[in-house]
Design an enzyme around this catalytic site. Structure first.
Site: not given
Ligand code: IMP
Ligand code: MG
Length: 176
Positions: A45-46, A101, A105, A133, A153, A159, A165
């Site tokens: 949803k982000g 996206e 992270d 990040k 964040v 969220d 959101r």
């Molecule tokens: P990743 O797979 O670790 O890169 O994380 C991907 C998903 O985790 C993102 O699309 C977000 O929905 C969520 N996410 C990662 N870091 C944050 C944050 O700091 N705040 C909120 N959602 C996050």
């Molecule tokens: Mg999320």
């Protein structure tokens, strides 16, 4: 029962700066895809808020589709598991696809999505992430809005356990 107001978490990126950067991204995307049409794929949803503003900054013929994946539980830590919760409606074959996206992270979600979408034979696949990040490998991400510190964040679509959101800016979550 009256709703409690959103707490005053520290603002990392203000509303005006977010919008200015999105205008820049839109201009850059327009130039890069000049004469072509785009299929923008938002990751729910982000990315819903970012995608809504980004497509309005892109002056090209385009279509929008959404995918929903789940990689996080209701916590600030990754579960390490990526699952497609809602798949695309539009066929990607032969299309110029821009994956939109909210934040990179660990990069786990992106790695999974890239592999999944490439298997559908798009003409091209690029990624536009609003936030990344610091220290994460963003070499293979063509468009990044902001590099941010390694903090959790919220706001502007992002969220914590489905809350925040609706904040217009991006804030660092500072606990209850
Ligand atoms: P990743 O797979 O670790 O890169 O994380 C991907 C998903 O985790 C993102 O699309 C977000 O929905 C969520 N996410 C990662 N870091 C944050 C944050 O700091 N705040 C909120 N959602 C996050
Ligand atoms: Mg999320």
């Amino acid at each position: 029962m009256s709703a409690t107001p959103n707490p005053p978490h520290r603002i990392l990126i203000g509303e005006d700066d977010v919008h200015r950067r999105i205008e820049e991204l839109g201009t850059q995307i327009c130039a890069d895809y000049d004469g072509r049409s785009l299929l923008c794929v938002g990751v729910l949803k982000g990315a819903f808020v970012f995608l809504a503003d980004l497509v309005r900054a892109i002056d090209l013929p385009l279509e929008v589709d959404f995918m929903a994946v789940s990689s996080y539980g209701d916590s600030t830590r990754t579960s390490g598991v990526v699952r497609i919760v809602k798949d695309l409606d539009i066929d990607l074959a032969g299309r110029d696809v821009l994956l939109v996206e909210d934040i990179i992270d660990s990069g786990l979600t992106l790695r999974y999505l890239r592999r999944n979408l490439l298997a559908r034979h798009p003409a091209s696949l690029e990624v536009c992430a609003l936030l990344a990040k610091v220290g994460r490998l963003v070499d293979d991400i063509k468009y990044v809005g902001f590099e941010i510190p390694d903090e959790f964040v919220i706001g502007y679509g992002l969220d914590l356990a489905e809350k925040f959101r609706n904040l217009a800016d991006i804030r660092i979550y500072q606990g209850e």
